[in-house]
Design an enzyme around this catalytic site. Structure first.
Site, PDB file in Angstrom:
ATOM      1  N   GLY A  89       0.828  -1.189   0.000  1.00 50.73           N
ATOM      2  CA  GLY A  89       0.000   0.000   0.000  1.00 50.73           C
ATOM      3  C   GLY A  89       0.865   1.242   0.000  1.00 50.73           C
ATOM      4  O   GLY A  89       2.093   1.159  -0.034  1.00 50.73           O
TER       5      GLY A  89
ATOM      6  N   ASN B 101       2.216   1.065   4.108  1.00 50.64           N
ATOM      7  CA  ASN B 101       2.910  -0.146   4.564  1.00 50.64           C
ATOM      8  C   ASN B 101       2.921  -1.215   3.486  1.00 50.64           C
ATOM      9  O   ASN B 101       2.068  -1.229   2.597  1.00 50.64           O
ATOM     10  CB  ASN B 101       2.234  -0.710   5.823  1.00 50.64           C
ATOM     11  CG  ASN B 101       2.379   0.195   7.021  1.00 50.64           C
ATOM     12  OD1 ASN B 101       3.487   0.583   7.378  1.00 50.64           O
ATOM     13  ND2 ASN B 101       1.268   0.549   7.648  1.00 50.64           N
TER      14      ASN B 101
ATOM     15  N   ASP C 120      -5.131  -3.298  -5.114  1.00 48.71           N
ATOM     16  CA  ASP C 120      -5.616  -3.699  -3.795  1.00 48.71           C
ATOM     17  C   ASP C 120      -7.130  -3.849  -3.776  1.00 48.71           C
ATOM     18  O   ASP C 120      -7.668  -4.765  -3.149  1.00 48.71           O
ATOM     19  CB  ASP C 120      -5.170  -2.696  -2.738  1.00 48.71           C
ATOM     20  CG  ASP C 120      -5.563  -1.248  -3.067  1.00 48.71           C
ATOM     21  OD1 ASP C 120      -5.817  -0.942  -4.251  1.00 48.71           O
ATOM     22  OD2 ASP C 120      -5.595  -0.421  -2.136  1.00 48.71           O
TER      23      ASP C 120
ATOM     24  N   THR D 248      -7.801  20.559  22.960  1.00 46.94           N
ATOM     25  CA  THR D 248      -7.527  20.521  21.523  1.00 46.94           C
ATOM     26  C   THR D 248      -7.350  19.099  21.011  1.00 46.94           C
ATOM     27  O   THR D 248      -7.900  18.722  19.964  1.00 46.94           O
ATOM     28  CB  THR D 248      -6.275  21.349  21.198  1.00 46.94           C
ATOM     29  OG1 THR D 248      -6.513  22.704  21.585  1.00 46.94           O
ATOM     30  CG2 THR D 248      -5.962  21.303  19.711  1.00 46.94           C
TER      31      THR D 248
END
Length: 259
Positions: free
Chosen positions: A9, A12, A110, A185
């Site tokens: 991918g 990875n 994929d 945050t």
């Protein structure tokens, strides 16, 4: 027969070994398009050795990659260190399914491999949600055909974009927040991205089902799919092995065609 399956991918790359009966080893490395065949071999030989294996034990290789510039080096890894010509998805490989989109060559390797792996396991019409660098929603018909789908930015990509585009927003790791309303945050970013993606999944699944007009089973897979498990009823099953199951099926199909 011992097969090396390589699924690459954008983030990875997975290397997995199948001994003819089951997957006996799996390893991941960060995807780097400039990594040479020799560099892959040094890394992989050590891992094989730790599992009492060597390149000489591997008699087949299949490659699925969404990084075109890496295919040359992965092919050379197979040729030089295993002495076998690899099967490369997208290069005269029989998938065993029909690709029903306007330009079949544009479908990511994929996505097609996932379709094969899903149809092998699950009956009926399917929606495959693959959460990686991108989040893809792919439709597989009951006869196994790939019918197209949707592509959205992945959840980690969204977090990275927030950090890079807004000076005061930190780089954070994604995790499931305990509540929707963040109290600082970091909590606000995690809640916004996580629950935002849950809303994305639920909204797109509902729209796909309405447009398809027939019952569909929704399968989640990919690097961060487990993060969503239990968070939404829109995903029926989580299956981390769609891709390697599809690669094994494609390998077996093409090996039988050669016999």
């Amino acid at each position: 027969m011992m097969l090396l399956a390589i699924e690459q991918g954008n983030t990875n790359t997975l290397f997995a070994v199948h001994d003819g009966d089951s997957w006996i080893a799996q390893w991941r490395t960060a995807t780097a398009s400039s990594r040479t065949a020799d560099e892959y071999a040094v890394w992989l030989s050590q891992l094989l050795h730790m599992n009492r294996l060597s390149f000489s034990d591997l008699s087949g290789c299949i490659i699925s990659s969404v990084v075109p510039q890496s295919i040359f080096n992965l092919r050379n890894l197979s040729r030089r260190y295993m002495n076998v010509e690899p099967l490369v998805i997208g290069e005269n490989v029989d998938l065993g399914i029909e690709v029903r989109i306007a330009k079949p060559a544009e479908a990511g390797a994929d996505r097609l491999v996932n379709a094969v792996g899903a149809h092998l396991m699950y009956p009926g019409d399917l929606i495959l949600i693959d959460s990686g660098t991108a989040t893809t929603f792919d439709i597989v018909a009951a006869d196994g055909a790939f019918e197209g789908g949707l592509i959205a930015p992945g959840i980690n990509l969204s977090l990275q974009a927030l950090h890079e585009a807004a000076a005061k927003l930190p780089r954070i790791a994604i995790q499931k927040p305990d509540r929707v309303i963040g109290k600082d945050t970091v909590e606000a970013m995690q809640a916004g991205v996580f629950w935002g993606y849950i809303g994305l999944i639920e909204g797109l699944v509902a729209r796909i089902k309405a447009e398809w007009g027939k019952p569909m089973t929704v399968i989640g897979t990919g690097g961060v799919a487990s993060l969503f498990e239990g968070a939404t009823p829109s995903i029926d099953r989580f299956d981390p092995d769609l891709t390697i199951r599809g690669l094994l099926e494609i390998w077996r199909r093409n090996a039988s065609l050669k016999d």
